[in-house]
Write a protein that holds these residues in place. Sequence first.
Motif, PDB file in Angstrom:
ATOM      1  N   SER A 136      73.757  38.605  66.380  1.00 50.86           N
ATOM      2  CA  SER A 136      73.864  39.880  65.678  1.00 50.86           C
ATOM      3  C   SER A 136      73.333  41.020  66.539  1.00 50.86           C
ATOM      4  CB  SER A 136      73.096  39.808  64.357  1.00 50.86           C
ATOM      5  OG  SER A 136      73.084  41.056  63.708  1.00 50.86           O
ATOM      6  N   ARG A 137      72.204  40.790  67.162  1.00 46.66           N
ATOM      7  CA  ARG A 137      71.572  41.828  67.983  1.00 46.66           C
ATOM      8  C   ARG A 137      72.430  42.178  69.199  1.00 46.66           C
ATOM      9  NH1 ARG A 137      67.284  39.247  68.864  1.00 46.66           N
ATOM     10  NH2 ARG A 137      67.838  38.397  70.913  1.00 46.66           N
ATOM     11  N   ASP A 138      72.993  41.167  69.856  1.00 46.38           N
ATOM     12  CA  ASP A 138      73.700  41.398  71.113  1.00 46.38           C
ATOM     13  C   ASP A 138      75.140  41.855  70.931  1.00 46.38           C
ATOM     14  OD1 ASP A 138      71.386  40.627  72.366  1.00 46.38           O
ATOM     15  OD2 ASP A 138      72.084  38.614  72.883  1.00 46.38           O
ATOM     16  N   THR A 139      75.764  41.510  69.795  1.00 46.28           N
ATOM     17  CA  THR A 139      77.174  41.856  69.591  1.00 46.28           C
ATOM     18  C   THR A 139      77.389  42.973  68.587  1.00 46.28           C
ATOM     19  OG1 THR A 139      77.492  40.246  67.803  1.00 46.28           O
ATOM     20  CG2 THR A 139      77.812  39.463  70.080  1.00 46.28           C
ATOM     21  N   GLY A 140      76.368  43.264  67.770  1.00 44.04           N
ATOM     22  CA  GLY A 140      76.533  44.265  66.732  1.00 44.04           C
ATOM     23  C   GLY A 140      77.120  43.720  65.443  1.00 44.04           C
ATOM     24  N   LEU A 141      77.368  42.400  65.367  1.00 50.42           N
ATOM     25  CA  LEU A 141      77.858  41.817  64.121  1.00 50.42           C
ATOM     26  C   LEU A 141      76.792  41.983  63.032  1.00 50.42           C
ATOM     27  CD1 LEU A 141      79.421  38.400  65.232  1.00 50.42           C
ATOM     28  CD2 LEU A 141      80.646  40.341  64.244  1.00 50.42           C
ATOM     29  N   PRO A 142      77.191  42.278  61.805  1.00 47.46           N
ATOM     30  CA  PRO A 142      76.210  42.305  60.715  1.00 47.46           C
ATOM     31  C   PRO A 142      75.489  40.964  60.639  1.00 47.46           C
ATOM     32  CG  PRO A 142      78.292  43.268  60.006  1.00 47.46           C
ATOM     33  CD  PRO A 142      78.548  42.655  61.353  1.00 47.46           C
ATOM     34  N   ALA A 143      74.228  40.982  60.261  1.00 51.30           N
ATOM     35  CA  ALA A 143      73.411  39.773  60.264  1.00 51.30           C
ATOM     36  C   ALA A 143      74.022  38.661  59.427  1.00 51.30           C
ATOM     37  CB  ALA A 143      72.003  40.104  59.781  1.00 51.30           C
ATOM     38  N   GLU A 144      74.530  38.979  58.236  1.00 53.04           N
ATOM     39  CA  GLU A 144      75.083  37.948  57.368  1.00 53.04           C
ATOM     40  C   GLU A 144      76.364  37.355  57.951  1.00 53.04           C
ATOM     41  OE1 GLU A 144      75.495  35.215  54.351  1.00 53.04           O
ATOM     42  OE2 GLU A 144      73.763  36.374  55.040  1.00 53.04           O
ATOM     43  N   VAL A 145      77.169  38.193  58.593  1.00 52.77           N
ATOM     44  CA  VAL A 145      78.380  37.692  59.257  1.00 52.77           C
ATOM     45  C   VAL A 145      77.995  36.721  60.361  1.00 52.77           C
ATOM     46  CG1 VAL A 145      80.348  38.319  60.719  1.00 52.77           C
ATOM     47  CG2 VAL A 145      79.783  39.708  58.705  1.00 52.77           C
ATOM     48  N   ALA A 146      76.997  37.071  61.148  1.00 53.95           N
ATOM     49  CA  ALA A 146      76.541  36.192  62.227  1.00 53.95           C
ATOM     50  C   ALA A 146      76.040  34.864  61.665  1.00 53.95           C
ATOM     51  CB  ALA A 146      75.443  36.870  63.039  1.00 53.95           C
ATOM     52  N   ARG A 147      75.320  34.911  60.542  1.00 54.94           N
ATOM     53  CA  ARG A 147      74.806  33.667  59.955  1.00 54.94           C
ATOM     54  C   ARG A 147      75.939  32.763  59.474  1.00 54.94           C
ATOM     55  NH1 ARG A 147      70.422  37.074  58.244  1.00 54.94           N
ATOM     56  NH2 ARG A 147      71.555  37.696  56.358  1.00 54.94           N
ATOM     57  N   VAL A 148      76.941  33.346  58.816  1.00 52.54           N
ATOM     58  CA  VAL A 148      78.083  32.563  58.339  1.00 52.54           C
ATOM     59  C   VAL A 148      78.852  31.984  59.522  1.00 52.54           C
ATOM     60  CG1 VAL A 148      80.318  32.700  57.163  1.00 52.54           C
ATOM     61  CG2 VAL A 148      78.311  33.782  56.166  1.00 52.54           C
ATOM     62  N   MET A 149      79.040  32.774  60.552  1.00 50.43           N
ATOM     63  CA  MET A 149      79.750  32.317  61.739  1.00 50.43           C
ATOM     64  C   MET A 149      79.021  31.146  62.394  1.00 50.43           C
ATOM     65  SD  MET A 149      80.705  34.524  65.131  1.00 50.43           S
ATOM     66  CE  MET A 149      81.251  33.721  66.645  1.00 50.43           C
ATOM     67  N   VAL A 150      77.733  31.277  62.570  1.00 51.63           N
ATOM     68  CA  VAL A 150      76.943  30.253  63.252  1.00 51.63           C
ATOM     69  C   VAL A 150      76.948  28.936  62.483  1.00 51.63           C
ATOM     70  CG1 VAL A 150      74.575  29.621  63.857  1.00 51.63           C
ATOM     71  CG2 VAL A 150      75.503  31.830  64.565  1.00 51.63           C
ATOM     72  N   ARG A 151      76.979  29.015  61.160  1.00 48.49           N
ATOM     73  CA  ARG A 151      76.977  27.782  60.365  1.00 48.49           C
ATOM     74  C   ARG A 151      78.227  26.944  60.594  1.00 48.49           C
ATOM     75  NH1 ARG A 151      74.390  30.926  56.183  1.00 48.49           N
ATOM     76  NH2 ARG A 151      76.369  31.320  55.132  1.00 48.49           N
ATOM     77  N   SER A 152      79.309  27.563  61.053  1.00 44.26           N
ATOM     78  CA  SER A 152      80.558  26.821  61.233  1.00 44.26           C
ATOM     79  C   SER A 152      80.807  26.379  62.669  1.00 44.26           C
ATOM     80  CB  SER A 152      81.758  27.661  60.754  1.00 44.26           C
ATOM     81  OG  SER A 152      81.976  28.760  61.625  1.00 44.26           O
ATOM     82  N   ILE A 153      80.090  26.956  63.627  1.00 44.83           N
ATOM     83  CA  ILE A 153      80.431  26.625  65.013  1.00 44.83           C
ATOM     84  C   ILE A 153      79.563  25.520  65.607  1.00 44.83           C
ATOM     85  CG2 ILE A 153      81.499  28.849  65.524  1.00 44.83           C
ATOM     86  CD1 ILE A 153      78.968  29.760  66.821  1.00 44.83           C
ATOM     87  N   HIS A 154      78.294  25.435  65.220  1.00 53.39           N
ATOM     88  CA  HIS A 154      77.364  24.397  65.663  1.00 53.39           C
ATOM     89  C   HIS A 154      77.818  23.643  66.925  1.00 53.39           C
ATOM     90  CE1 HIS A 154      80.070  21.847  63.163  1.00 53.39           C
ATOM     91  NE2 HIS A 154      79.896  22.783  62.254  1.00 53.39           N
ATOM     92  N   PRO A 155      77.618  24.227  68.111  1.00 55.45           N
ATOM     93  CA  PRO A 155      78.079  23.622  69.362  1.00 55.45           C
ATOM     94  C   PRO A 155      77.450  22.263  69.630  1.00 55.45           C
ATOM     95  CG  PRO A 155      77.359  25.907  69.675  1.00 55.45           C
ATOM     96  CD  PRO A 155      76.893  25.479  68.328  1.00 55.45           C
ATOM     97  N   SER A 156      78.189  21.422  70.343  1.00 55.07           N
ATOM     98  CA  SER A 156      77.688  20.112  70.744  1.00 55.07           C
ATOM     99  C   SER A 156      78.384  19.701  72.037  1.00 55.07           C
ATOM    100  CB  SER A 156      77.942  19.076  69.650  1.00 55.07           C
ATOM    101  OG  SER A 156      79.329  18.940  69.400  1.00 55.07           O
ATOM    102  N   ALA A 157      77.936  18.603  72.618  1.00 52.26           N
ATOM    103  CA  ALA A 157      78.525  18.143  73.868  1.00 52.26           C
ATOM    104  C   ALA A 157      80.007  17.841  73.680  1.00 52.26           C
ATOM    105  CB  ALA A 157      77.791  16.898  74.358  1.00 52.26           C
ATOM    106  N   ALA A 158      80.786  18.095  74.716  1.00 60.85           N
ATOM    107  CA  ALA A 158      82.228  17.880  74.656  1.00 60.85           C
ATOM    108  C   ALA A 158      82.555  16.395  74.585  1.00 60.85           C
ATOM    109  CB  ALA A 158      82.897  18.491  75.887  1.00 60.85           C
ATOM    110  N   PRO A 159      83.705  16.051  73.986  1.00 63.49           N
ATOM    111  CA  PRO A 159      84.125  14.649  73.969  1.00 63.49           C
ATOM    112  C   PRO A 159      84.569  14.206  75.362  1.00 63.49           C
ATOM    113  CG  PRO A 159      85.861  16.036  73.100  1.00 63.49           C
ATOM    114  CD  PRO A 159      84.660  16.928  73.305  1.00 63.49           C
TER     115      PRO A 159
END
Length: 225
Positions: free
Chosen positions: A162-185
């Motif tokens: 949110s701080r670095d991109t200007g996305l609203p805080a709640e938008v950033a939280r919703v976005m982050v909940r769906s992306i959860h990065p992990s090691a590639a297959p």
Amino acid sequence: FVAGSPLQVVSAVTYGDGDSTAIIAPPNSPAHSFKDLRGKRIATGKVSVGNYLLLRALEANGMTIKDIQPVYMSPADAKAALASGNIDAWSTWSPFLATAIVQDGARVIIDGKGLMSSHAYQVATRAAITGKTAQLKDFLKRNTAAYLWAGAHQDAYAEALSRDTGLPAEVARVMVRSIHPSAAPRKAQLLAEAEDVVKHLSAVSDAPVTPRPIAEAFAPEFRAD
């Protein structure tokens, strides 16, 4: 993955379970399943990840592109069109997905879980791969570590995003909940998934390009297994 491209994949990170891409409808839409969208106007960006999800959702439901009214437009135009009722649904990805959910109350009709995988690819030229090997390896090591940290520290990641991109805080939280990065297959799985994406999107492109063999799009030095 296009023939003649000077770029090759040098690293990849899995970017969620497919749920960072979804087909959404307005909050008052009568649609509750993808089949409810038969004959409806569904917007997406042509030859985009949203377009790919739309094609896979059609297949999964025994439908074809002829069973809907595809509308190709930019994310900004699609967001406005969905809010105004000029389209019935929108196949999109975060942060546009999270923004529509938070700001407009959009509902997810179907997401990419079980239909597609999401990967963040890092690419480089052959000149960089062979001439700046040490620097590239150091960057990729740090980049992968950052993705994995983000997956394990979602609140802090959302705050930084949110701080670095200007996305609203709640938008950033919703976005982050769906992306959860992990090691590639494993590399073989990445190649198969990339092949399917190229096959589907080449079929709907206005000017289909000649793809190169998918394996050639990955640097020989690439390791995911």
